[in-house]
Design a protein around this motif. Structure first.
Motif, PDB file in Angstrom:
ATOM      1  N   ARG A   1      23.295  -6.346  32.346  1.00  0.00           N
ATOM      2  CA  ARG A   1      23.088  -7.315  31.256  1.00  0.00           C
ATOM      3  C   ARG A   1      22.545  -6.578  30.039  1.00  0.00           C
ATOM      4  O   ARG A   1      22.843  -6.899  28.908  1.00  0.00           O
ATOM      5  N   LEU A   2      21.726  -5.584  30.324  1.00  0.00           N
ATOM      6  CA  LEU A   2      21.093  -4.812  29.251  1.00  0.00           C
ATOM      7  C   LEU A   2      21.796  -3.477  29.065  1.00  0.00           C
ATOM      8  O   LEU A   2      22.490  -2.999  29.967  1.00  0.00           O
ATOM      9  N   SER A   3      21.634  -2.891  27.922  1.00  0.00           N
ATOM     10  CA  SER A   3      22.069  -1.517  27.703  1.00  0.00           C
ATOM     11  C   SER A   3      21.050  -0.889  26.752  1.00  0.00           C
ATOM     12  O   SER A   3      20.282  -1.595  26.102  1.00  0.00           O
ATOM     13  N   ARG A   4      21.059   0.422  26.676  1.00  0.00           N
ATOM     14  CA  ARG A   4      20.129   1.096  25.788  1.00  0.00           C
ATOM     15  C   ARG A   4      20.305   0.603  24.353  1.00  0.00           C
ATOM     16  O   ARG A   4      19.338   0.317  23.657  1.00  0.00           O
TER      17      ARG A   4
ATOM     18  N   ALA B   1      10.733  -7.523  25.639  1.00  0.00           N
ATOM     19  CA  ALA B   1      11.362  -8.109  26.828  1.00  0.00           C
ATOM     20  C   ALA B   1      11.550  -9.615  26.643  1.00  0.00           C
ATOM     21  O   ALA B   1      12.625 -10.149  26.931  1.00  0.00           O
ATOM     22  N   SER B   2      10.552 -10.271  26.148  1.00  0.00           N
ATOM     23  CA  SER B   2      10.669 -11.728  26.001  1.00  0.00           C
ATOM     24  C   SER B   2      11.724 -12.064  24.946  1.00  0.00           C
ATOM     25  O   SER B   2      12.439 -13.053  25.070  1.00  0.00           O
ATOM     26  N   GLU B   3      11.831 -11.221  23.925  1.00  0.00           N
ATOM     27  CA  GLU B   3      12.864 -11.412  22.906  1.00  0.00           C
ATOM     28  C   GLU B   3      14.253 -11.281  23.536  1.00  0.00           C
ATOM     29  O   GLU B   3      15.198 -11.958  23.128  1.00  0.00           O
ATOM     30  N   LEU B   4      14.349 -10.420  24.533  1.00  0.00           N
ATOM     31  CA  LEU B   4      15.630 -10.195  25.206  1.00  0.00           C
ATOM     32  C   LEU B   4      15.838 -11.148  26.379  1.00  0.00           C
ATOM     33  O   LEU B   4      16.876 -11.115  27.036  1.00  0.00           O
ATOM     34  N   GLY B   5      14.836 -11.936  26.643  1.00  0.00           N
ATOM     35  CA  GLY B   5      14.944 -12.863  27.757  1.00  0.00           C
ATOM     36  C   GLY B   5      14.920 -12.207  29.121  1.00  0.00           C
ATOM     37  O   GLY B   5      15.512 -12.709  30.072  1.00  0.00           O
ATOM     38  N   THR B   6      14.240 -11.068  29.211  1.00  0.00           N
ATOM     39  CA  THR B   6      14.116 -10.403  30.526  1.00  0.00           C
ATOM     40  C   THR B   6      12.661 -10.072  30.821  1.00  0.00           C
ATOM     41  O   THR B   6      11.769 -10.362  30.028  1.00  0.00           O
ATOM     42  N   SER B   7      12.469  -9.437  31.926  1.00  0.00           N
ATOM     43  CA  SER B   7      11.120  -9.017  32.293  1.00  0.00           C
ATOM     44  C   SER B   7      10.822  -7.675  31.640  1.00  0.00           C
ATOM     45  O   SER B   7      11.743  -6.888  31.382  1.00  0.00           O
ATOM     46  N   PRO B   8       9.559  -7.421  31.362  1.00  0.00           N
ATOM     47  CA  PRO B   8       9.181  -6.135  30.758  1.00  0.00           C
ATOM     48  C   PRO B   8       9.773  -4.949  31.500  1.00  0.00           C
ATOM     49  O   PRO B   8      10.261  -4.002  30.891  1.00  0.00           O
ATOM     50  N   MET B   9       9.779  -5.026  32.793  1.00  0.00           N
ATOM     51  CA  MET B   9      10.178  -3.872  33.580  1.00  0.00           C
ATOM     52  C   MET B   9      11.650  -3.514  33.470  1.00  0.00           C
ATOM     53  O   MET B   9      12.034  -2.375  33.707  1.00  0.00           O
ATOM     54  N   SER B  10      12.475  -4.474  33.112  1.00  0.00           N
ATOM     55  CA  SER B  10      13.912  -4.180  33.018  1.00  0.00           C
ATOM     56  C   SER B  10      14.189  -3.164  31.914  1.00  0.00           C
ATOM     57  O   SER B  10      15.180  -2.441  31.961  1.00  0.00           O
ATOM     58  N   LEU B  11      13.317  -3.084  30.933  1.00  0.00           N
ATOM     59  CA  LEU B  11      13.524  -2.134  29.836  1.00  0.00           C
ATOM     60  C   LEU B  11      13.395  -0.690  30.316  1.00  0.00           C
ATOM     61  O   LEU B  11      14.017   0.212  29.767  1.00  0.00           O
ATOM     62  N   TYR B  12      12.592  -0.505  31.327  1.00  0.00           N
ATOM     63  CA  TYR B  12      12.325   0.853  31.786  1.00  0.00           C
ATOM     64  C   TYR B  12      13.545   1.491  32.449  1.00  0.00           C
ATOM     65  O   TYR B  12      13.531   2.664  32.765  1.00  0.00           O
ATOM     66  N   ARG B  13      14.568   0.709  32.662  1.00  0.00           N
ATOM     67  CA  ARG B  13      15.805   1.283  33.172  1.00  0.00           C
ATOM     68  C   ARG B  13      16.588   1.979  32.061  1.00  0.00           C
ATOM     69  O   ARG B  13      17.410   2.843  32.300  1.00  0.00           O
ATOM     70  N   HIS B  14      16.302   1.599  30.822  1.00  0.00           N
ATOM     71  CA  HIS B  14      17.087   2.121  29.705  1.00  0.00           C
ATOM     72  C   HIS B  14      16.310   3.051  28.788  1.00  0.00           C
ATOM     73  O   HIS B  14      16.868   3.657  27.876  1.00  0.00           O
ATOM     74  N   VAL B  15      15.038   3.161  29.064  1.00  0.00           N
ATOM     75  CA  VAL B  15      14.151   3.926  28.193  1.00  0.00           C
ATOM     76  C   VAL B  15      13.000   4.444  29.048  1.00  0.00           C
ATOM     77  O   VAL B  15      12.482   3.714  29.883  1.00  0.00           O
ATOM     78  N   ARG B  16      12.647   5.714  28.902  1.00  0.00           N
ATOM     79  CA  ARG B  16      11.649   6.292  29.798  1.00  0.00           C
ATOM     80  C   ARG B  16      10.289   5.623  29.649  1.00  0.00           C
ATOM     81  O   ARG B  16       9.676   5.201  30.605  1.00  0.00           O
ATOM     82  N   ASP B  17       9.835   5.540  28.417  1.00  0.00           N
ATOM     83  CA  ASP B  17       8.576   4.845  28.148  1.00  0.00           C
ATOM     84  C   ASP B  17       8.533   4.466  26.668  1.00  0.00           C
ATOM     85  O   ASP B  17       9.505   4.672  25.946  1.00  0.00           O
ATOM     86  N   LYS B  18       7.430   3.954  26.236  1.00  0.00           N
ATOM     87  CA  LYS B  18       7.370   3.441  24.870  1.00  0.00           C
ATOM     88  C   LYS B  18       7.539   4.570  23.842  1.00  0.00           C
ATOM     89  O   LYS B  18       8.138   4.382  22.785  1.00  0.00           O
ATOM     90  N   ASP B  19       7.016   5.725  24.176  1.00  0.00           N
ATOM     91  CA  ASP B  19       7.165   6.881  23.296  1.00  0.00           C
ATOM     92  C   ASP B  19       8.629   7.218  23.041  1.00  0.00           C
ATOM     93  O   ASP B  19       9.027   7.466  21.907  1.00  0.00           O
ATOM     94  N   GLU B  20       9.389   7.241  24.113  1.00  0.00           N
ATOM     95  CA  GLU B  20      10.806   7.554  23.945  1.00  0.00           C
ATOM     96  C   GLU B  20      11.490   6.473  23.121  1.00  0.00           C
ATOM     97  O   GLU B  20      12.309   6.769  22.236  1.00  0.00           O
ATOM     98  N   LEU B  21      11.134   5.245  23.358  1.00  0.00           N
ATOM     99  CA  LEU B  21      11.692   4.141  22.581  1.00  0.00           C
ATOM    100  C   LEU B  21      11.474   4.367  21.086  1.00  0.00           C
ATOM    101  O   LEU B  21      12.394   4.257  20.276  1.00  0.00           O
ATOM    102  N   LEU B  22      10.250   4.715  20.725  1.00  0.00           N
ATOM    103  CA  LEU B  22       9.930   4.913  19.307  1.00  0.00           C
ATOM    104  C   LEU B  22      10.695   6.094  18.719  1.00  0.00           C
ATOM    105  O   LEU B  22      11.174   6.037  17.589  1.00  0.00           O
ATOM    106  N   MET B  23      10.806   7.147  19.506  1.00  0.00           N
ATOM    107  CA  MET B  23      11.556   8.320  19.045  1.00  0.00           C
ATOM    108  C   MET B  23      13.016   7.968  18.772  1.00  0.00           C
ATOM    109  O   MET B  23      13.584   8.374  17.762  1.00  0.00           O
ATOM    110  N   LEU B  24      13.601   7.233  19.677  1.00  0.00           N
ATOM    111  CA  LEU B  24      15.004   6.826  19.502  1.00  0.00           C
ATOM    112  C   LEU B  24      15.156   5.952  18.263  1.00  0.00           C
ATOM    113  O   LEU B  24      16.120   6.077  17.504  1.00  0.00           O
ATOM    114  N   LEU B  25      14.185   5.090  18.051  1.00  0.00           N
ATOM    115  CA  LEU B  25      14.235   4.203  16.885  1.00  0.00           C
ATOM    116  C   LEU B  25      14.106   4.991  15.590  1.00  0.00           C
ATOM    117  O   LEU B  25      14.785   4.722  14.604  1.00  0.00           O
ATOM    118  N   LEU B  26      13.223   5.986  15.617  1.00  0.00           N
ATOM    119  CA  LEU B  26      13.028   6.847  14.448  1.00  0.00           C
ATOM    120  C   LEU B  26      14.336   7.538  14.083  1.00  0.00           C
ATOM    121  O   LEU B  26      14.769   7.548  12.930  1.00  0.00           O
TER     122      LEU B  26
END
Lengths: 216, 216
Positions: free
Chosen positions: B12-15, B41-66
């Motif tokens: 359902r999710l992708s990076r 996660a709530s914005e995506l309608g999923t559980s927080p943990m489902s994000l960790y399948r597509h992103v290592r941690d919050k740091d990596e998320l921010l780097m990708l966004l940058l």
DNA sequence: ACCTGAACACCGTTCAAGT
DNA sequence: ACCTGAACACCGTTCAAGT
């Protein structure tokens, strides 16, 4: 948050006791993140809420700590020559901020300065004018140097964190040295200088360069 | 965190979906503090943990966004004259960073730059040398300007926060104007200029001043 | 007057389990 | 293979109660 002293129960805590305990935490903890209300309370052997009788909130706590830290910094001997004096004042301020690394977090949070820091400002302006700047130039120069100084402290800490949690060559250098060599010849050529700059306190040379450029 | 696509359950999710949702949050939220894993996660309608399948941690998320944010910034037209070009490059970079205010939090956190930012560096070095600097001077000049730029963004945000949550004259000005007038005549004299500087984008004048001082 | 416990509204992340 | 719920170890702060 008035300190009233009327019968009831003898006060076990005082504002000073709270601040001293906070300073002890900071001395061993490092950055401001390690100072939490809950940690501080447990260090004092009380409940988190008891601190709120002596301090409005965490922001006020940090402001009070900033003030106290600054008051303790000994004022330096300053050279006669105004140009040298200006440089000396900035190096002094930089070192004082560096010694209390957690201060940066307070500055980042929006508290831009401590009331007792005004004398350095005044002395910097005075030296700038004595060195030949107009008052307006002095004001602009002060702003530029202060902005640079804050930036330096920030970068320094970012680098320290980077080095801390990664044995591998730090991310910044990876980017520089890993770039397509054909597209970025200058970057490649200057890579050694970047590596070298990371080991050095570049503020010691950069700030004088900066001021030299600003002075007439 | 490999993206494997083998039978089981349709993803359902992708990076990309995660990153796009994160960008949407940042667009309305402002600073990086508003982007939390849980909120996302709530914005995506999923559980927080489902994000960790597509992103290592919050740091990596921010780097990708940058990285993504930077790639989207259109490259500017640059003047021929190297001095003007150098200034233009810095103003461009400053504006790009300003438009994505949350980036500062990533930089503060230790991620010092995005891989795709190297071309600006290279262009700056090139312009510096074309304007008469030695390669070493160009490297030092770049560091000084970058440090100044980061500092400017930081101060800017600190001021914004200060203004936001306090209708009263901001703390910094209170300090300056409230100081003992006898002890700090210059500060007092220059107070109006400080007030005025708060309303202005001082980077637009300070950065050229800075560069003018650094160039031969 | 001074202190406290429980609770609220949050974080990022791990771990074992569900489909 | 993908997602989830409960839990862990935290935050700052409010509120009503205890002594």
């Amino acid at each position: 948050v008035r300190e009233s002293r009327t019968p009831g129960r003898p006060a076990r805590l005082s504002r000073d006791a709270v601040l001293e305990a906070a300073e002890a935490v900071l001395r061993q903890g490092g950055d401001a993140g390690s100072l939490t209300i809950r940690r501080l309370a447990s260090e004092l052997g009380t409940s988190p809420m008891s601190l709120y009788r002596h301090v409005r909130d965490k922001d006020e706590l940090l402001m009070l700590l900033l003030e106290r830290a600054w008051v303790r910094v000994p004022k330096p001997k300053l050279p006669r020559d105004p140009r040298k004096r200006l440089v000396a004042l900035w190096l002094f301020l930089h070192e004082a901020l560096l010694a209390n690394a957690w201060v940066l977090d307070v500055l980042i949070g929006g508290k831009l300065m401590a009331p007792s820091a005004v004398w350095v400002m005044e002395k910097m302006l005075e030296a700038s004018i004595a060195a030949g700047m107009t008052p307006d130039e002095a004001a602009d120069g002060y702003r530029i140097c202060w902005t640079f100084t804050i930036g330096d402290l920030l970068m320094r800490r970012a680098r320290a964190r980077d080095a801390e949690l990664a044995q591998q060559p730090p991310q910044q250098l990876q980017v520089v040295t890993g770039a397509d060599p054909g597209a970025t010849p200058l970057l490649r050529q200057l890579a050694p200088r970047w590596v070298e700059a990371r080991r050095r306190n570049t503020y010691l040379t950069d700030l004088p360069t900066l001021i030299e450029g600003l002075l007439p």
